[in-house]
Write a protein that holds these residues in place. Structure first.
Motif, short mmCIF file in Angstrom:
data_model
loop_
_atom_site.label_atom_id
_atom_site.label_comp_id
_atom_site.label_asym_id
_atom_site.label_seq_id
_atom_site.Cartn_x
_atom_site.Cartn_y
_atom_site.Cartn_z
N HIS A 218 -6.97 13.45 2.02
CA HIS A 218 -7.74 12.21 1.87
C HIS A 218 -9.16 12.42 2.41
CE1 HIS A 218 -8.66 7.91 2.29
NE2 HIS A 218 -7.72 7.73 1.39
N SER B 32 -8.17 9.98 -3.11
CA SER B 32 -7.61 8.75 -2.55
C SER B 32 -6.09 8.82 -2.75
CB SER B 32 -8.17 7.53 -3.29
OG SER B 32 -7.51 7.35 -4.53
N THR B 33 -5.36 7.89 -2.17
CA THR B 33 -3.90 7.96 -2.31
C THR B 33 -3.48 7.76 -3.78
OG1 THR B 33 -3.60 5.60 -1.79
CG2 THR B 33 -3.49 7.16 0.05
N ASN C 8 -12.28 -0.59 4.31
CA ASN C 8 -11.67 -0.65 5.64
C ASN C 8 -12.71 -1.22 6.61
OD1 ASN C 8 -10.31 1.35 4.03
ND2 ASN C 8 -9.22 2.03 5.85
N GLU D 163 -10.80 10.68 4.31
CA GLU D 163 -10.91 10.27 5.72
C GLU D 163 -10.58 11.42 6.68
OE1 GLU D 163 -8.78 6.69 6.75
OE2 GLU D 163 -9.53 5.67 4.98
N PHE E 134 -7.39 -5.95 6.72
CA PHE E 134 -8.56 -5.96 5.83
C PHE E 134 -8.14 -6.04 4.36
CE2 PHE E 134 -7.95 -1.30 5.92
CZ PHE E 134 -8.11 -0.99 4.58
N MET E 135 -6.97 -5.51 4.04
CA MET E 135 -6.49 -5.55 2.65
C MET E 135 -6.11 -6.98 2.27
SD MET E 135 -4.15 -2.11 2.56
CE MET E 135 -4.93 -0.51 2.79
N HIS F 125 0.85 -1.19 0.00
CA HIS F 125 0.00 0.00 0.00
C HIS F 125 0.88 1.25 0.00
CE1 HIS F 125 -2.77 3.10 1.54
NE2 HIS F 125 -3.61 2.47 0.73
N TYR G 86 -17.25 0.59 3.49
CA TYR G 86 -15.91 1.00 3.05
C TYR G 86 -15.05 -0.25 3.14
CZ TYR G 86 -11.80 4.19 3.13
OH TYR G 86 -10.64 4.87 2.86
N SER H 193 -12.05 4.61 -1.13
CA SER H 193 -12.19 6.07 -1.13
C SER H 193 -12.18 6.60 -2.56
CB SER H 193 -11.08 6.72 -0.30
OG SER H 193 -9.83 6.41 -0.86
N TYR I 63 0.96 3.60 1.89
CA TYR I 63 1.34 4.07 3.23
C TYR I 63 2.53 3.27 3.80
CZ TYR I 63 -3.24 6.44 3.51
OH TYR I 63 -4.34 7.23 3.30
N HIS J 292 -5.72 9.77 10.34
CA HIS J 292 -6.18 10.99 9.67
C HIS J 292 -6.71 12.02 10.69
CE1 HIS J 292 -5.82 8.56 6.01
NE2 HIS J 292 -5.57 9.73 5.46
N ASP K 53 -3.30 2.14 -4.21
CA ASP K 53 -4.34 2.40 -3.21
C ASP K 53 -5.17 1.13 -3.02
OD1 ASP K 53 -6.04 2.37 -5.43
OD2 ASP K 53 -6.64 4.47 -5.27
N SER K 54 -6.16 1.19 -2.16
CA SER K 54 -6.92 -0.03 -1.82
C SER K 54 -7.57 -0.64 -3.06
CB SER K 54 -8.01 0.30 -0.81
OG SER K 54 -7.45 0.91 0.30
P1 13P Z 1 -6.67 4.56 -0.24
O1 13P Z 1 -7.62 3.61 -0.86
O2 13P Z 1 -6.87 5.98 -0.64
O3 13P Z 1 -5.25 4.13 -0.49
O4 13P Z 1 -6.90 4.58 1.33
C1 13P Z 1 -6.57 3.50 2.10
C2 13P Z 1 -6.72 3.70 3.54
O5 13P Z 1 -6.75 2.77 4.28
C3 13P Z 1 -6.84 5.05 4.05
O6 13P Z 1 -6.70 5.05 5.44
#
Ligand code: 13P
Length: 305
Positions: free
Chosen positions: A197, A213-214, A113, A199, A62-63, A23, A111, A128, A25, A174, A39-40
């Motif tokens: 973002h 989103s990222t 997440n 969030e 969760f991913m 990811h 979501y 997102s 992050y 966030h 991103d997710s």
């Molecule tokens: P993204 O889908 O924008 O990468 O966001 C993932 C996420 O977990 C944000 O906290």
């Protein structure tokens, strides 16, 4: 410095026929090691397409669960079994069933997440990057329950004009980003473009130029000629933003937006994960079958940006 470690990982990766997904992050060294970063939504699509036998998921639980549901024949490994997501844990399947009892005709959108059990109790899943499009795909006369992120929920209300029943969950990382952080950074870099973002809380989003989103942040920065960007999301993304745009400067909105769960994944743990084939993430077949309907919808509805 890490040459030996990286070499060991690459050799084992070949031997196991593994792919490393990370990811945005994750730490810079993990992102550099990965075969695919994103991103997710991007990671879920990649997990469903790869022909590798093993997916090492450098992200949070969760991913990895989503990847396991999309590719049940593959082995999905999470290098740290405690890499969870406090936001995903803010609603249980039981709490969602209670809410559904109060709104029996509502369509449920969760979501990504969220836990596999919550996804199994939902009609649609979204990330997102496509939450607005997913909500717009639901017939306008339908009531919608949106869980668990209240801030993404409000962003969707703003962009669709729909009424949503939202759950009061939020991302603790966030939440560390404040409107004051943005205005302070803006004082130093008045010409900067502010991207945050969804969030983030509403006072932060109200003073941003873009809510993305990222993955969308990465695309936006590449196409934009600005010299300075203030970035309101987890700090890991700064690494790739800088790498892809060496002539621009990326300023994190404050110094506290570091997700302790994302940062649990290290190069050593990736190596151990491949050595010991740990920690396998599986989802019970009955839960996975129900959750897959919601997740399939998520990967089919593409973002407009
Ligand atoms: P993204 O889908 O924008 O990468 O966001 C993932 C996420 O977990 C944000 O906290």
């Amino acid at each position: 410095m890490n040459t030996e470690l990286l070499e060991k990982i690459q050799n084992l990766k070949k031997k196991r026929n593994a792919v490393i997904l990370a990811h945005n992050y994750q730490s810079g060294e993990i992102q550099d090691l990965a075969d695919f970063t994103g991103d997710s939504l991007g990671l879920s699509i990649e997990a469903s397409r790869t022909d590798a036998e093993v997916i090492v998921f450098c992200g949070v639980l969760f991913m990895a669960e989503t990847a396991a549901i999309l590719s049940p024949e593959k082995t999905v490994l999470l290098p740290d079994k405690y890499a969870g997501c406090p936001l995903a844990d803010m609603i249980t399947a039981d709490q969602l069933y209670q809410l559904k009892l109060k709104h029996p005709d509502a369509t449920v959108i969760c979501y990504v997440n969220s836990s596999a059990e919550v996804k199994a109790a939902s009609d649609y899943c979204c990330t997102s990057s496509n939450a607005v499009e997913v909500v717009n795909s639901v017939p306008p006369d339908k009531e919608i329950i949106f869980v668990p992120d209240q801030h993404l929920g409000r962003h969707v209300i703003e962009n669709t004009g729909r009424k949503l029943i939202i759950w009061p969950g939020y991302c603790k990382t966030h939440a560390m980003i404040t409107a004051r952080d943005i205005t302070k950074a803006k004082e130093e870099y008045p010409d900067a473009v502010v991207m945050v973002h969804p969030e983030c809380n509403e006072s932060v989003k109200a003073i941003a130029d873009r809510i993305l989103s990222t993955g969308q942040m990465l695309k936006f920065a590449e196409k934009n000629s600005a010299k300075h960007f203030i970035v309101g999301t987890e700090s890991g993304i700064i690494h790739t933003l800088k790498k892809k745009n060496p002539n621009a400067r990326f300023i994190p909105a404050g110094d506290k937006a570091i997700c302790p769960n994302m940062k649990k994944i290290t190069l050593e743990k990736v190596l151990w994960s491949l050595e010991d084939m740990q920690y396998k993430v599986t989802v019970p077949a009955e839960v996975a079958a129900k959750a897959k309907t919601a997740i399939d919808r998520m990967v089919e509805i593409l973002p407009s940006k």
